[in-house]
Design a protein around this motif. Structure first.
Motif, short mmCIF file in Angstrom:
data_model
loop_
_atom_site.label_atom_id
_atom_site.label_comp_id
_atom_site.label_asym_id
_atom_site.label_seq_id
_atom_site.Cartn_x
_atom_site.Cartn_y
_atom_site.Cartn_z
N UNK A 444 0.86 -1.19 0.00
CA UNK A 444 0.00 0.00 0.00
C UNK A 444 0.90 1.24 0.00
N UNK A 445 1.58 1.51 -1.12
CA UNK A 445 2.58 2.58 -1.14
C UNK A 445 2.01 3.97 -0.92
N UNK A 446 0.81 4.24 -1.45
CA UNK A 446 0.25 5.58 -1.27
C UNK A 446 -0.05 5.85 0.21
N UNK A 447 -0.65 4.86 0.89
CA UNK A 447 -0.93 5.01 2.32
C UNK A 447 0.37 5.11 3.10
N UNK A 448 1.37 4.33 2.68
CA UNK A 448 2.67 4.39 3.35
C UNK A 448 3.28 5.77 3.22
N UNK A 449 3.16 6.36 2.04
CA UNK A 449 3.71 7.71 1.84
C UNK A 449 3.02 8.72 2.73
N UNK A 450 1.71 8.58 2.90
CA UNK A 450 0.98 9.52 3.78
C UNK A 450 1.47 9.42 5.22
N UNK A 451 1.61 8.19 5.70
CA UNK A 451 2.04 8.00 7.09
C UNK A 451 3.49 8.45 7.28
N UNK A 454 3.57 12.22 7.47
CA UNK A 454 3.12 12.70 8.78
C UNK A 454 4.20 12.48 9.85
N UNK A 455 4.86 11.32 9.79
CA UNK A 455 5.92 11.04 10.75
C UNK A 455 7.07 12.03 10.58
N UNK A 456 7.44 12.29 9.33
CA UNK A 456 8.53 13.22 9.06
C UNK A 456 8.21 14.61 9.61
N UNK A 457 6.98 15.06 9.43
CA UNK A 457 6.58 16.37 9.96
C UNK A 457 6.69 16.39 11.48
N UNK A 458 6.29 15.29 12.13
CA UNK A 458 6.39 15.22 13.58
C UNK A 458 7.82 15.26 14.06
N UNK A 459 8.69 14.52 13.41
CA UNK A 459 10.11 14.50 13.80
C UNK A 459 10.75 15.87 13.60
N UNK A 467 15.70 10.62 13.50
CA UNK A 467 14.42 10.00 13.19
C UNK A 467 13.87 10.54 11.87
N UNK A 468 14.05 11.84 11.65
CA UNK A 468 13.59 12.44 10.40
C UNK A 468 14.29 11.82 9.20
N UNK A 469 15.56 11.51 9.35
CA UNK A 469 16.30 10.89 8.25
C UNK A 469 15.73 9.52 7.89
N UNK A 470 15.31 8.80 8.89
CA UNK A 470 14.70 7.49 8.63
C UNK A 470 13.40 7.65 7.86
N UNK A 471 12.61 8.66 8.24
CA UNK A 471 11.36 8.92 7.52
C UNK A 471 11.63 9.36 6.09
N UNK A 472 12.65 10.17 5.90
CA UNK A 472 13.01 10.63 4.55
C UNK A 472 13.40 9.45 3.66
N UNK A 473 14.15 8.51 4.22
CA UNK A 473 14.56 7.35 3.44
C UNK A 473 13.35 6.52 3.00
N UNK A 474 12.41 6.35 3.92
CA UNK A 474 11.22 5.58 3.57
C UNK A 474 10.40 6.31 2.52
N UNK A 475 10.29 7.61 2.66
CA UNK A 475 9.54 8.38 1.66
C UNK A 475 10.17 8.24 0.29
#
Length: 553
Positions: A444-451, A454-459, A467-475
């Motif tokens: 579910x890549x689109x839903x994954x991108x949304x989450x 949101x995580x990146x914004x929180x970090x 933590x933000x770097x981890x979110x950036x990599x996943x994005x």
């Protein structure tokens, strides 16, 4: 007015400097036990532990020389408390308590027996983590203080007993005792300012222990206000440390940093200062300032003093996990758990949380599920949102290790919702990032991108760069431009590894950045080589070129 009377009046008003000056003047005229005891009290609240202990020891000897064993026992008990709080010397404190009991042996009706029971109960509960013994002593202390008409002593003992009960999972009974004692503190029934502040702090500590953050915030304010109204000084040490712990949870890191550094700078070694260093280490870990977190923990000398060893190991475990060293994280978490009695449920929480995630990261699904199940059972007894959220996060990690992405997704969704309700923004963002990974695994890549967004914004809002770097990599992994490779047959994790290969990273660096073991990275690299046809000595260069050519970087 005589200097001795002036000193006593200043103590009642919380004017510590004036009190010290008056008692010193009285001692200049004549060395009396009364003036020495007054000097010890004023020095204690001014943060001069050495002088407080010296004055107490001299007062003890004067009482003994004139045959007043009850007064000597009282001073010995207070000396044990001072040594415990200011130096963490539990053995010396036990010696003073033993001396006090010897002097009171033939005086079973002395009101000071209750005080000795209360101090010894606090030592057993907070330093030795012997909760059954602490409960017996504190119950006896509360009964003895009530019989002696000492309301301050009774409510303080009840508050300590409440904290012990909460630690053992008897939350309803423990909180009832703490609420009653704290009401006595804020209503003005407790006359001694230090006892009033201590009761409020004990309730705050209980709320923080079970992660009832809303109640902790309320009682933290009461403790700070009570300390301020009575001259502050070292009365602020515990309230400020507790407030900082709450601020860390709430993501108000600059405020927490200010409070912690204030406590550390104002005192030498004391239990509040040691706790402040521990909180500072946890804050630096969350900020990604790992070397500073190490330094703060090292300054605690391994946590041997003040009964902090299990907590130090738990923070070291979380730090190792954030660095991507799952093996060391599990080792430190297990070391923490070995130091905690089985009936001390609250003290197990932090270590179990890290242990479940560390075992999952290492691919040991069975051990991860076992740790998560223990945490779920504790959360069921303690019942707060933040604890239930932690249990869901651990359950999701274990499900990921078991290759159950559907179960992981459901657990991470619940964790994120509960952390959000508990006002724990870092943990909420972390849960959303794990949810994003689970959504990738369920295609579910689109839903994954949304989450992940949101995580990146929180970090970023918190300043949690690592933590933000981890979110950036996943994005980047779920970005449509990077997914246009229908012929690659690479898994999302293999794409992430290949991207780092293309950036020139070694396997060790990739393992550290992705929080994987080196062996797992090697397996991914081998799979990538097989899929893209890279062989021989040039395989890595071929893989790097492939990553660039196909838009993976």
């Amino acid at each position: 007015m005589e200097p001795l009377a002036q000193g006593r009046q200043a103590l009642e008003a919380g004017a510590w400097e004036q009190a010290r000056a008056s008692f010193e003047q009285a001692l200049g005229q004549e060395e009396t036990a009364e003036a020495l005891e007054g000097l010890a009290v004023s020095a204690r609240w001014l943060g001069d532990a050495s002088r407080a202990i010296d004055a107490g020891e001299r007062a003890f000897l004067l009482h003994r020389r004139r045959g007043d064993d009850e007064a000597a026992a009282r001073v010995a008990a207070l000396l044990s408390l001072e040594v415990l709080e200011s130096r963490g010397d539990a053995a010396v404190a036990s010696g003073w308590l033993a001396r006090a009991r010897d002097l009171l042996r033939d005086r079973p009706l002395s009101p000071w027996n209750a005080m000795v029971d209360g101090i010894e109960g606090g030592l057993a509960g907070m330093y030795e983590r012997d909760l059954p013994r602490a409960s017996r002593l504190l119950e006896r202390a509360a009964t003895g203080a009530r019989q002696a008409g000492n309301l301050d002593g009774e409510l303080l003992a009840r508050a300590q007993l409440g904290l012990v009960l909460v630690g053992s999972g008897q939350v309803t009974d423990g909180m009832r005792l703490l609420d009653g004692a704290a009401t006595g503190a804020v209503s003005g029934e407790i006359a001694d300012p230090s006892s009033a502040v201590a009761v409020c702090c004990l309730l705050t500590m209980a709320c923080l222990a079970v992660r009832d953050l809303e109640r902790a915030a309320q009682w933290s304010r009461y403790a700070m206000d009570a300390a301020a109204s009575r001259g502050g000084g070292t009365l602020f040490d515990y309230p400020r440390t507790d407030r900082a712990a709450l601020l860390i949870w709430q993501g108000r890191w600059e405020e927490a940093d200010k409070e912690l550094r204030g406590v550390i700078a104002a005192t030498g070694w004391s239990r509040p200062a040691a706790l402040a260093r521990l909180r500072l280490a946890d804050l630096r870990r969350r900020q990604g300032r790992f070397a500073e977190a190490d330094a703060a923990l090292d300054e605690l000398a391994g946590g041997a003093r003040g009964g902090l060893a299990p907590l130090v190991s738990a923070v070291r475990a979380a730090l190792a996990l954030d660095r991507g060293d799952a093996g060391e994280a599990a080792r430190q978490a297990e070391a923490s758990l070995r130091l905690v009695p089985a009936d001390d449920l609250v003290e197990q929480v932090d270590a179990l949380e890290v242990l479940a995630r560390a075992r999952a990261a290492a691919g040991d699904a069975h051990a991860a599920h076992r740790a998560a199940a223990e945490l779920v059972a504790i959360a069921g007894k303690l019942g707060t949102r933040a604890l239930r959220a932690a249990a869901e996060l651990a359950t999701g990690a274990a499900a990921t290790a078991s290759r159950d992405p559907g179960g992981a997704r459901a657990a991470f969704e619940r964790a994120g919702d509960l952390f959000g309700l508990a006002d724990a923004p870092l943990e909420a963002a972390a849960a959303r990032l794990e949810l994003a990974r689970a959504l990738v695994d369920t295609d579910q890549p689109e839903a994954a991108a949304r989450e992940a967004t949101a995580a990146l914004a929180g970090f970023r809002a918190l300043g949690a760069a690592h933590q933000a770097q981890r979110a950036e990599r996943l994005l980047a992994e779920v970005d449509p431009a990077a997914r246009g490779r229908p012929d690659l047959r690479l898994t999302p994790r293999e794409v992430e590894v290949l991207r780092l290969v293309g950036q020139g990273r070694s396997n060790d660096e990739i393992a550290s950045g992705l929080f994987l073991s080196v062996r797992t990275v090697e397996r991914h690299v081998a799979n990538i080589y097989a899929k893209i046809g890279a062989t021989g000595r040039t395989a890595r260069a071929t893989a790097s070129a492939f990553a660039h050519r196909n838009g993976i970087i």
